[in-house]
Design an enzyme around this catalytic site. Structure first.
Site, PDB file in Angstrom:
ATOM      1  N   LYS A   1      92.542  57.042  31.644  1.00 28.43           N
ATOM      2  CA  LYS A   1      91.479  56.701  30.700  1.00 28.43           C
ATOM      3  C   LYS A   1      90.721  55.467  31.180  1.00 28.43           C
ATOM      4  O   LYS A   1      91.329  54.489  31.607  1.00 28.43           O
ATOM      5  CB  LYS A   1      92.092  56.438  29.320  1.00 28.43           C
ATOM      6  CG  LYS A   1      91.098  56.177  28.210  1.00 28.43           C
ATOM      7  CD  LYS A   1      91.832  56.109  26.875  1.00 28.43           C
ATOM      8  CE  LYS A   1      90.874  55.843  25.731  1.00 28.43           C
ATOM      9  NZ  LYS A   1      90.336  54.471  25.781  1.00 28.43           N
TER      10      LYS A   1
ATOM     11  N   THR B   1      95.785  53.746  30.314  1.00 24.37           N
ATOM     12  CA  THR B   1      94.523  53.037  30.096  1.00 24.37           C
ATOM     13  C   THR B   1      94.493  51.818  31.001  1.00 24.37           C
ATOM     14  O   THR B   1      95.314  50.914  30.855  1.00 24.37           O
ATOM     15  CB  THR B   1      94.383  52.599  28.628  1.00 24.37           C
ATOM     16  OG1 THR B   1      94.500  53.747  27.782  1.00 24.37           O
ATOM     17  CG2 THR B   1      93.039  51.933  28.391  1.00 24.37           C
TER      18      THR B   1
ATOM     19  N   TYR C   1      99.549  50.854  28.854  1.00 24.83           N
ATOM     20  CA  TYR C   1      98.827  49.974  29.765  1.00 24.83           C
ATOM     21  C   TYR C   1      99.756  49.635  30.928  1.00 24.83           C
ATOM     22  O   TYR C   1     100.963  49.882  30.877  1.00 24.83           O
ATOM     23  CB  TYR C   1      98.406  48.687  29.054  1.00 24.83           C
ATOM     24  CG  TYR C   1      97.420  48.891  27.939  1.00 24.83           C
ATOM     25  CD1 TYR C   1      96.069  49.062  28.210  1.00 24.83           C
ATOM     26  CD2 TYR C   1      97.836  48.904  26.607  1.00 24.83           C
ATOM     27  CE1 TYR C   1      95.155  49.244  27.190  1.00 24.83           C
ATOM     28  CE2 TYR C   1      96.931  49.092  25.578  1.00 24.83           C
ATOM     29  CZ  TYR C   1      95.591  49.257  25.875  1.00 24.83           C
ATOM     30  OH  TYR C   1      94.695  49.446  24.861  1.00 24.83           O
TER      31      TYR C   1
ATOM     32  N   SER D   1      98.879  54.632  20.713  1.00 22.16           N
ATOM     33  CA  SER D   1      98.827  53.435  21.540  1.00 22.16           C
ATOM     34  C   SER D   1     100.193  52.759  21.620  1.00 22.16           C
ATOM     35  O   SER D   1     100.946  52.725  20.645  1.00 22.16           O
ATOM     36  CB  SER D   1      97.810  52.450  20.958  1.00 22.16           C
ATOM     37  OG  SER D   1      97.883  51.201  21.613  1.00 22.16           O
TER      38      SER D   1
ATOM     39  N   HIS E   1      86.120  51.797  26.986  1.00 25.94           N
ATOM     40  CA  HIS E   1      86.965  51.099  26.019  1.00 25.94           C
ATOM     41  C   HIS E   1      86.208  50.819  24.719  1.00 25.94           C
ATOM     42  O   HIS E   1      86.374  49.781  24.087  1.00 25.94           O
ATOM     43  CB  HIS E   1      87.497  49.794  26.612  1.00 25.94           C
ATOM     44  CG  HIS E   1      88.928  49.518  26.256  1.00 25.94           C
ATOM     45  ND1 HIS E   1      89.968  49.757  27.118  1.00 25.94           N
ATOM     46  CD2 HIS E   1      89.499  49.042  25.132  1.00 25.94           C
ATOM     47  CE1 HIS E   1      91.113  49.417  26.543  1.00 25.94           C
ATOM     48  NE2 HIS E   1      90.848  48.984  25.332  1.00 25.94           N
TER      49      HIS E   1
END
Length: 444
Positions: free
Chosen positions: A254, A156, A130, A108, A278
């Site tokens: 995602k 994501t 993100y 992440s 999520h």
């Protein structure tokens, strides 16, 4: 000394609860609003049964597969999660465990360890981003990940900043200083093992996001990074294609739960999609990912690879997802429980549990390869599947509906949200609404 080995993911979670301060554990549990989706993610797997054979079993089974060009010893991938304050070795320990078990690592952008350390521990690392900050900042982050050796990018985009949990959100500091440590002492002191781990490492959690550090600047705090994310206008499908083109390599989108979104992802040229809500942390009452998986697989065929993220706790869950068309699953909370319980060895323990359960399922259904699993190996209740997305159709699904019924009888309808132009948001991040240890994926 007590036996550090555990036999189920549920036991790993029990040990994690004992090890971690309640604020950290509560952040990993996370969820949203009533928690209907997080419960459905897990519970839906129990509604599916197996149809085992009595004889003719294969003496050996091949569990290997590949996703985004990376070989996997079995169809499980580490989903990107921010593991702030769970263990001093954080994502590096997870990456080593994944490498030792022959699977890929998802990192992440909100993680506690820099991408360079994680790719050194596991060369088969996928970097997650993100849509946050300027395009220039996003390009810089992609270039840094590429230079570090990341083999693919995960975008994501399914987060809608849901706030509030019926059971309450943990109180989380923005940084650790003397005043904060005194305030949180009653929360930490009952968990000496956690405290001793960090003391032995000679560092406390700094609660920053080093992978979002700008060139020549300092790493933002977790809340600082989250605030930037909230202030960034949400992306369009053109932005998705731009990100994919900028990366120029294997690219996963995602957060897909709708058939129409899956088809748009194909049009955008992605390599893979992750069917994910999520981990139940987003819009509550979204159906479990295993319910929407079949319709999405049917819609995209072999145009992209499809993986499932959400609710995986057993090797049998992996088998069920593969039988319904997933190439692999991604896990989040499951490995975080293992990390909290016993560090790198705990993550390896979780992966061994999943592999063993998967092998048993492939054996029991009479197959020689995980790729032979199919719908005939399952007992699927009538009405189990859900199809989300205008005009979508799926065998056995409920077209255009997304209602989820909890044990308490509450339902939530999956309606199509109105189209809106990207705009600045005036939302201010709550100091209690965002998890310190952000479990982005439901362990798959």
């Amino acid at each position: 000394m007590a036996n550090a080995w555990f036999e189920t993911v549920a036991e790993a979670q029990r040990r994690a609860k004992k090890q971690l301060p309640s604020s950290v554990y509560g952040a990993l549990v996370a969820g949203s609003e009533r928690g209907t989706t997080i419960d459905d993610n897990i519970g839906a797997f129990s509604e599916l049964g197996f149809a085992p054979h009595v004889a003719g079993h294969k003496a050996s089974r091949d569990l290997s597969t590949s996703v985004m060009g990376l070989d996997l010893s079995f169809p499980v991938m580490i989903s990107p999660t921010g593991v702030q304050a769970v263990h001093p070795d954080g994502e590096v320990a997870v990456a080593r465990a994944a490498a030792n078990r022959g699977i890929s690592m998802g990192l992440s952008s909100f993680a506690s360890k820099p991408v360079e350390e994680v790719t050194a521990a596991n060369p088969n690392t996928l970097y997650q981003m993100y849509w946050t900050g300027t395009r220039e900042a996003m390009i810089q982050r992609m270039e840094r990940a590429r230079a570090a050796g990341a083999k693919g990018l995960i975008a994501t985009l399914d987060w809608s900043f849901s706030n509030g949990r019926d059971w309450g959100s943990p109180s989380i500091p923005e940084k650790l200083d003397l005043k904060t440590m005194v305030k949180f002492a009653p929360n930490v002191l009952p968990h000496p093992a956690w405290l001793l781990r960090f003391a032995a490492s000679r560092r406390l959690p700094d609660l920053t996001a080093p992978n979002l550090q700008p060139p020549g600047g300092e790493a933002p705090t977790f809340f600082g990074a989250y605030y930037e994310w909230m202030q960034t206008p949400p992306p369009s499908w053109d932005d998705v294609q731009w990100m994919r083109e900028q990366w120029g390599g294997p690219f996963m989108l995602k957060g897909i739960t709708r058939v129409d979104d899956a088809r748009r992802a194909v049009d955008a040229g992605v390599t893979a999609i992750s069917v994910s809500n999520h981990g139940g942390n987003n819009l509550d009452t979204t159906p479990a990912t295993i319910r929407v998986l079949p319709s999405i697989v049917s819609a995209v065929g072999d145009q992209v690879e499809v993986v499932l993220d959400g609710g995986v706790r057993r090797g049998g869950d992996v088998a069920k997802a593969v039988a319904l068309g997933a190439r692999a699953v991604m896990i989040g909370r499951a490995y975080l429980w293992g990390l909290a319980a016993n560090g790198q060895a705990g993550v390896e323990n979780v992966l061994d549990i999943l592999r063993g359960g998967l092998d048993s399922a492939v054996l029991g259904t009479g197959h020689a390869s995980v790729h032979e699993l199919g719908r005939d190996d399952l007992a699927i209740p009538v009405g189990f599947e859900r199809t989300l997305g205008a005009g979508a159709e799926a065998d056995g699904g409920v077209a255009g509906t997304g209602a989820v019924t909890s044990a308490g009888g509450d339902t939530g309808a999956g309606t199509t949200p109105p189209t809106r132009a990207p705009q600045k948001t005036s939302r201010t991040p709550s100091r209690t609404a965002k998890p310190l240890a952000k479990a982005e994926a439901e362990q798959g």
